[in-house]
Design a protein around this motif. Structure first.
Motif, PDB file in Angstrom:
ATOM      1  N   MET A 222       0.821  -1.201   0.000  1.00  0.00           N
ATOM      2  CA  MET A 222       0.000   0.000   0.000  1.00  0.00           C
ATOM      3  C   MET A 222       0.861   1.259   0.000  1.00  0.00           C
ATOM      4  SD  MET A 222      -3.428   0.343   2.244  1.00  0.00           S
ATOM      5  CE  MET A 222      -2.801   1.203   3.662  1.00  0.00           C
ATOM      6  N   GLU A 223       1.887   1.241   0.812  1.00  0.00           N
ATOM      7  CA  GLU A 223       2.830   2.353   0.888  1.00  0.00           C
ATOM      8  C   GLU A 223       3.259   2.836  -0.496  1.00  0.00           C
ATOM      9  OE1 GLU A 223       4.866   4.179   3.378  1.00  0.00           O
ATOM     10  OE2 GLU A 223       2.829   3.810   4.112  1.00  0.00           O
ATOM     11  N   SER A 224       3.690   1.893  -1.307  1.00  0.00           N
ATOM     12  CA  SER A 224       4.158   2.229  -2.643  1.00  0.00           C
ATOM     13  C   SER A 224       3.087   2.968  -3.427  1.00  0.00           C
ATOM     14  CB  SER A 224       4.547   0.955  -3.398  1.00  0.00           C
ATOM     15  OG  SER A 224       5.520   0.251  -2.689  1.00  0.00           O
ATOM     16  N   GLY A 225       1.860   2.498  -3.272  1.00  0.00           N
ATOM     17  CA  GLY A 225       0.757   3.135  -3.981  1.00  0.00           C
ATOM     18  C   GLY A 225       0.543   4.560  -3.516  1.00  0.00           C
ATOM     19  N   ILE A 228       3.367   6.682  -5.077  1.00  0.00           N
ATOM     20  CA  ILE A 228       3.457   6.817  -6.525  1.00  0.00           C
ATOM     21  C   ILE A 228       2.362   7.734  -7.073  1.00  0.00           C
ATOM     22  CG2 ILE A 228       1.970   4.971  -7.418  1.00  0.00           C
ATOM     23  CD1 ILE A 228       5.619   5.524  -8.431  1.00  0.00           C
ATOM     24  N   PHE A 229       1.267   7.837  -6.329  1.00  0.00           N
ATOM     25  CA  PHE A 229       0.150   8.662  -6.803  1.00  0.00           C
ATOM     26  C   PHE A 229       0.599  10.081  -7.131  1.00  0.00           C
ATOM     27  CE2 PHE A 229      -3.117  11.822  -5.876  1.00  0.00           C
ATOM     28  CZ  PHE A 229      -4.116  11.432  -6.752  1.00  0.00           C
ATOM     29  N   GLU A 230       1.333  10.651  -6.185  1.00  0.00           N
ATOM     30  CA  GLU A 230       1.771  12.024  -6.359  1.00  0.00           C
ATOM     31  C   GLU A 230       2.683  12.174  -7.576  1.00  0.00           C
ATOM     32  OE1 GLU A 230       3.162  15.604  -3.374  1.00  0.00           O
ATOM     33  OE2 GLU A 230       3.438  13.505  -2.828  1.00  0.00           O
ATOM     34  N   GLU A 257      -4.937   7.251  -1.604  1.00  0.00           N
ATOM     35  CA  GLU A 257      -4.320   8.562  -1.709  1.00  0.00           C
ATOM     36  C   GLU A 257      -5.176   9.501  -2.567  1.00  0.00           C
ATOM     37  OE1 GLU A 257      -1.868   9.244   0.110  1.00  0.00           O
ATOM     38  OE2 GLU A 257      -1.317  11.250  -0.607  1.00  0.00           O
ATOM     39  N   ALA A 258      -5.739   8.948  -3.624  1.00  0.00           N
ATOM     40  CA  ALA A 258      -6.583   9.758  -4.503  1.00  0.00           C
ATOM     41  C   ALA A 258      -7.769  10.321  -3.723  1.00  0.00           C
ATOM     42  CB  ALA A 258      -7.068   8.914  -5.682  1.00  0.00           C
ATOM     43  N   LYS A 259      -8.416   9.442  -2.967  1.00  0.00           N
ATOM     44  CA  LYS A 259      -9.570   9.881  -2.186  1.00  0.00           C
ATOM     45  C   LYS A 259      -9.177  10.961  -1.192  1.00  0.00           C
ATOM     46  CE  LYS A 259     -12.436   6.653  -0.680  1.00  0.00           C
ATOM     47  NZ  LYS A 259     -12.788   5.358  -0.041  1.00  0.00           N
ATOM     48  N   LYS A 260      -8.043  10.720  -0.592  1.00  0.00           N
ATOM     49  CA  LYS A 260      -7.574  11.665   0.415  1.00  0.00           C
ATOM     50  C   LYS A 260      -7.374  13.060  -0.188  1.00  0.00           C
ATOM     51  CE  LYS A 260      -3.586  12.111   3.399  1.00  0.00           C
ATOM     52  NZ  LYS A 260      -2.280  11.461   3.568  1.00  0.00           N
TER      53      LYS A 260
END
Lengths: 331, 331
Positions: A222-225, A228-230, A257-260
């Motif tokens: 999950m961390e990686s995801g 990487i989003f940013e 991350e997107a939702k956040k």
DNA sequence: TTGTAGGCGTTATCAT
DNA sequence: ATGATAACGCCTACAA
């Protein structure tokens, strides 16, 4: 002390050879002595010493399963497939892992190939090179590699390219034109096959491939995801869809991350994962993904290896299984 | 053909007994022959036949790990703990499972205890009865049971009662007075200990225990959670918090169903799980739960069993580990 | 149909 | 310091 063939033989007034024959259901034994021997064996609660038997028959009746690491849900699921169709107690599975051990992979392979501890090997791994594997063929230890096509040994794997094409096609059909792709450096062949499928899909839909839209992550977590989003946003904020061959956990991280950040999934950003793990159904929106038939892979692997060990040449050297595109909510 | 002690002996001009002694680092070998033998062994790439060695030493150098089923993330994590601190390659782990097999659990235990295939047993299970386990003591096979206190054998387990009290205390402190409890019928002792902790917490906070607020679910999966939610609402719609000793997947199911029905978590309904699985961090709101130290349990188990096998009486017969209350968002 | 004998590859106990 | 020799418990020709 443990009861042995000899103990039974004495009480039955026969030789241990005879007892051995009835225990192993050999023909040419009179019904009388067979009954008698079996009765005594039962009374004494006899179980053969498998080590001694192994020495005599040069067969251990167990197979080695080599896994990269038990933290991967993919690996565990394949293992589960292996165990559950394990032809009931015929073969015992011995577990070996290749990370965090004193010895290197090649050392482990060599040792397993020569110690006569196992009759065959199932190797679940994507990173081992073909050269490291030839040792098994050289020592003529029956072996199967799972999750990756292998030139040197028999193997069972999925159609990564096809699965990736399904996913990318779907995104394109939904109108997406700027589709990022997130791969994982720890996976070898599979990840490049999936990347290839992504490229092929773009091509046949006449969308130019852009190298800068391909991102790489170290591990499938999950961390990686989250991270990487940013980066994806930085490179091109017009990305409207992300295909994540790296795995579902990365895809889940991206969704989180997107939702956040207030990016709506799938309206503003569509996400497609790869593998289909249990958590794919707990994230919201639920993850659309490419399912790998993990139990089935384990099932094929164990059946193929047993066939090989027992000299039944099933003819299949390589088995390619198909992925299944699972449409949920994230794309 | 595999190279044996004899092969080395011939080339070195010594006897296989001598070779055996140098291979095993025995004293009283001249430096000259030691060097020579080692050199030849290296050239021939000698590995001892572990089966033959096992027969001679009456030791297999492997331990059996018996698991109920590989689908449980709890079990897999403990297994991971076992493997990762596995005192490097000293002992091989052989995997056995107790579901979906032809033979019953008692048959399996009996067989393992007598076949001399393994030097010791780690048993991960919550349902097996003590009587079924005595076979290992009778046959003097070193054994450890994990995840459950066991009178008959040594064991490593968590403080279920304490963990449940932490969780319930927390909910009460947050002002909740009508707290439901969801247990799992497939878990034996642990579930009842947790239920007990829940009761004790209510008691010391002078909140009356109500039997009708205790619900039972068959398995620790999301489905069960989805279904039980409605039942809880039917019984008492004023329930403002649910403690779920049954496990995190059930808790996640409850959260999902609650959200679907427009019940806000944690504002309208607080949820606390038990175990702390990876998915606990993917659900939104993230799950507040009681973490079981799974890797640590595996670690203790393997160390204890190896000590017992090698005759080091560590003195610890039973090891109780503490849970950790993980506060996230769902309560 | 059953017994005899040898071997599977090591280790371990005596001698030497 | 090393060599004979006998286990370890079972299987398998071959002989009877």
């Amino acid at each position: 002390m443990a009861v042995t063939l000899k103990d039974i033989a004495e009480r039955a007034g026969v030789t241990s050879a005879t007892v051995s024959m009835v225990i192993n259901n050999k023909p040419n034994i009179s019904e009388a002595t067979r009954k008698k021997v079996l009765k005594i064996a039962g009374e004494l609660n006899y179980y053969p010493n498998v080590i001694a038997r192994g020495l005599a028959t040069r067969k251990s009746n167990s197979i080695g399963v080599i896994v990269p690491n038990l933290a991967s849900s993919f690996v565990v699921r394949v293992l589960q497939g292996i165990k559950s169709t394990n032809r009931d107690i015929e073969y015992t599975v011995q577990l070996f892992d290749t990370v965090g051990q004193k010895e290197s992979e090649s050392q482990l392979f060599q040792r397993l190939a020569r110690e006569r501890r196992i009759d065959g090997v199932i190797l679940i791994s994507s990173t081992v090179t073909d050269e490291e594997l030839v040792i098994f063929r050289e020592e003529s230890v029956p072996s199967i590699v799972v999750a990756r096509k292998c030139e040197e040994l028999d193997s069972v794997y999925v159609n990564n390219e096809g699965g990736a094409m399904d996913a990318t096609d779907y995104l394109i059909k939904k109108g997406h034109r700027t589709i990022a792709c997130v791969t994982c450096s720890k996976q070898g062949l599979p990840t490049s096959e999936r990347l290839n499928g992504y490229k092929l899909s773009l091509k046949r839909n006449t969308i130019p491939f852009r190298q800068e839209l391909v991102f790489e992550v170290e591990d499938d977590n999950m961390e990686s995801g989250l991270h990487i989003f940013e980066k994806i946003r930085e490179v091109d904020s017009s990305v409207s869809a992300i295909f994540v061959p790296a795995g579902d956990m990365v895809a889940i991280g991206i969704i989180k991350e997107a939702k956040k950040r207030g990016v709506k999934v799938p309206q503003d950003l569509a996400i497609v994962g790869f593998d289909d793990i249990p958590a794919a159904e707990v994230i919201e929106p639920e993850l659309t993904t490419v399912r790998q038939p993990k139990l089935e892979m384990g099932d094929y692997a164990i059946n193929m290896i047993v066939d090989k060990i027992e000299g039944r040449e099933s003819g299949v050297k390589h088995k390619e299984l198909q992925t299944q595109f699972i449409i949920r909510e994230s794309a």
